[in-house]
Design a protein around this motif. Structure first.
Motif, PDB file in Angstrom:
ATOM      1  N   THR A   1     -13.439  -6.613   7.900  1.00 10.99           N
ATOM      2  CA  THR A   1     -11.980  -6.634   7.769  1.00 10.99           C
ATOM      3  C   THR A   1     -11.492  -8.040   7.466  1.00 10.99           C
ATOM      4  O   THR A   1     -10.572  -8.235   6.658  1.00 10.99           O
ATOM      5  CB  THR A   1     -11.327  -6.114   9.051  1.00 10.99           C
ATOM      6  N   LEU A   2     -12.101  -9.032   8.080  1.00 13.77           N
ATOM      7  CA  LEU A   2     -11.747 -10.422   7.803  1.00 13.77           C
ATOM      8  C   LEU A   2     -11.943 -10.733   6.318  1.00 13.77           C
ATOM      9  O   LEU A   2     -11.075 -11.346   5.678  1.00 13.77           O
ATOM     10  CB  LEU A   2     -12.601 -11.349   8.665  1.00 13.77           C
TER      11      LEU A   2
ATOM     12  N   GLY B   1     -12.362  -9.018  17.190  1.00 12.03           N
ATOM     13  CA  GLY B   1     -11.223  -9.355  16.359  1.00 12.03           C
ATOM     14  C   GLY B   1     -10.791 -10.794  16.362  1.00 12.03           C
ATOM     15  O   GLY B   1      -9.739 -11.142  15.798  1.00 12.03           O
TER      16      GLY B   1
ATOM     17  N   ASP C   1      -5.806  -2.807  17.151  1.00  7.98           N
ATOM     18  CA  ASP C   1      -5.809  -4.215  16.756  1.00  7.98           C
ATOM     19  C   ASP C   1      -7.195  -4.577  16.225  1.00  7.98           C
ATOM     20  O   ASP C   1      -8.157  -4.684  16.993  1.00  7.98           O
ATOM     21  CB  ASP C   1      -5.452  -5.106  17.945  1.00  7.98           C
ATOM     22  N   ILE C   2      -7.297  -4.780  14.906  1.00  6.83           N
ATOM     23  CA  ILE C   2      -8.576  -5.098  14.275  1.00  6.83           C
ATOM     24  C   ILE C   2      -8.825  -6.610  14.295  1.00  6.83           C
ATOM     25  O   ILE C   2      -9.899  -7.071  14.674  1.00  6.83           O
ATOM     26  CB  ILE C   2      -8.620  -4.580  12.834  1.00  6.83           C
ATOM     27  N   LEU C   3      -7.833  -7.368  13.870  1.00  3.87           N
ATOM     28  CA  LEU C   3      -7.899  -8.832  13.950  1.00  3.87           C
ATOM     29  C   LEU C   3      -6.811  -9.291  14.901  1.00  3.87           C
ATOM     30  O   LEU C   3      -5.667  -8.833  14.831  1.00  3.87           O
ATOM     31  CB  LEU C   3      -7.705  -9.469  12.572  1.00  3.87           C
ATOM     32  N   ARG C   4      -7.166 -10.250  15.761  1.00  4.76           N
ATOM     33  CA  ARG C   4      -6.245 -10.631  16.840  1.00  4.76           C
ATOM     34  C   ARG C   4      -6.118 -12.153  16.914  1.00  4.76           C
ATOM     35  O   ARG C   4      -6.800 -12.817  17.670  1.00  4.76           O
ATOM     36  CB  ARG C   4      -6.750 -10.065  18.172  1.00  4.76           C
TER      37      ARG C   4
ATOM     38  N   SER D   1     -16.776  -5.740  15.107  1.00  2.00           N
ATOM     39  CA  SER D   1     -16.077  -6.929  15.621  1.00  2.00           C
ATOM     40  C   SER D   1     -14.955  -7.389  14.712  1.00  2.00           C
ATOM     41  O   SER D   1     -14.104  -8.186  15.122  1.00  2.00           O
ATOM     42  CB  SER D   1     -17.077  -8.076  15.821  1.00  2.00           C
ATOM     43  N   GLY D   2     -14.946  -6.911  13.460  1.00  2.00           N
ATOM     44  CA  GLY D   2     -13.887  -7.302  12.530  1.00  2.00           C
ATOM     45  C   GLY D   2     -14.358  -8.160  11.369  1.00  2.00           C
ATOM     46  O   GLY D   2     -13.531  -8.666  10.609  1.00  2.00           O
TER      47      GLY D   2
END
Length: 231
Positions: free
Chosen positions: A54-55, A223, A27-30, A50-51
């Protein structure tokens, strides 16, 4: 769609991104919620892994959210195919990477003209030359990336990001490969072009002093955005 979501430059609602790995799904973004107003500068901070990046990739349509709603420049990215996402980026988002991502066999002028030519814009070379002039590189049009300093390469990357008149600028550690003085020049340039063009700027940085120069700071941890998701 709510009025807030329709008027925000960026609006994310309960966004998750899960990617497969040999050890199982990660789970990268939660459950990310985020709003960015038109013309706002948002600093995104948080520890490595922390993501944050990816964000940015989700906002730019370079990664597809596993679930949740992603609306950018008034357009829902949910369900768009790769061609539609590429067209969306071409028309609405300018991306500045830490590593410049210039095409080494093309001149500065050609690098900046590429997104314009993809759009089928007339006068692509003339527009590209104007963008390079705007970032102080009017005298370097015919130079290749290998003939430019790191700061000059980043200026070319910024000119390319601005080439199509994007109203959302995404910058991922844009000063990470630059010395302090050159980094300061690049940061000033980013904020100047944001103000002049009325664009929204989403800036990922490990430098909290730099983040504080933005209108608002969003902190990402494990995430999730733990502070600063909205004003």
């Amino acid at each position: 769609m709510s009025d807030t979501m329709s008027t925000a430059a960026v609006s994310l609602r309960n966004v998750h991104l899960t990617l497969p790995s040999r050890a199982g799904n990660v789970d990268i973004l939660r459950g990310v919620d985020l709003e960015v107003r038109p013309g706002e500068a948002l600093g995104v901070v948080g520890p490595s892994g922390s993501g944050k990046t990816t964000l940015l990739m989700v906002i730019a349509g370079l990664e597809k959210a596993s679930s949740g709603e992603v609306v950018v420049a008034g357009k829902s990215l949910n369900g768009l195919g790769e061609d539609a996402l590429a067209a969306f980026r071409r028309d609405h988002v300018g991306i500045v990477f830490q590593s410049f991502h210039l095409i080494p066999t093309m001149t500065a002028l050609e690098n900046v003209a590429v997104p314009l030519e993809f759009r089928g814009a007339t006068g692509a070379m003339e527009t590209a030359a104007g963008r390079l002039e705007r970032v102080g590189l009017g005298h370097r049009l015919d130079h290749y990336p290998g003939q430019l300093s790191g700061g000059e390469q980043q200026r070319v990357a910024i000119a390319r990001a601005l080439a199509s008149g994007a109203k959302i600028i995404i910058a991922d550690e844009p000063t990470g490969n630059l010395d302090h003085v050159t980094g300061e020049q690049i940061v000033k340039l980013l904020f100047d072009v944001k103000e002049q063009g009325g664009a929204s700027l989403i800036l990922v940085t490990h430098d909290r002093a730099l983040a504080r120069r933005c209108d608002r700071i969003a902190e990402v941890l494990d995430g999730k955005i733990v502070s600063g998701a909205t004003t």
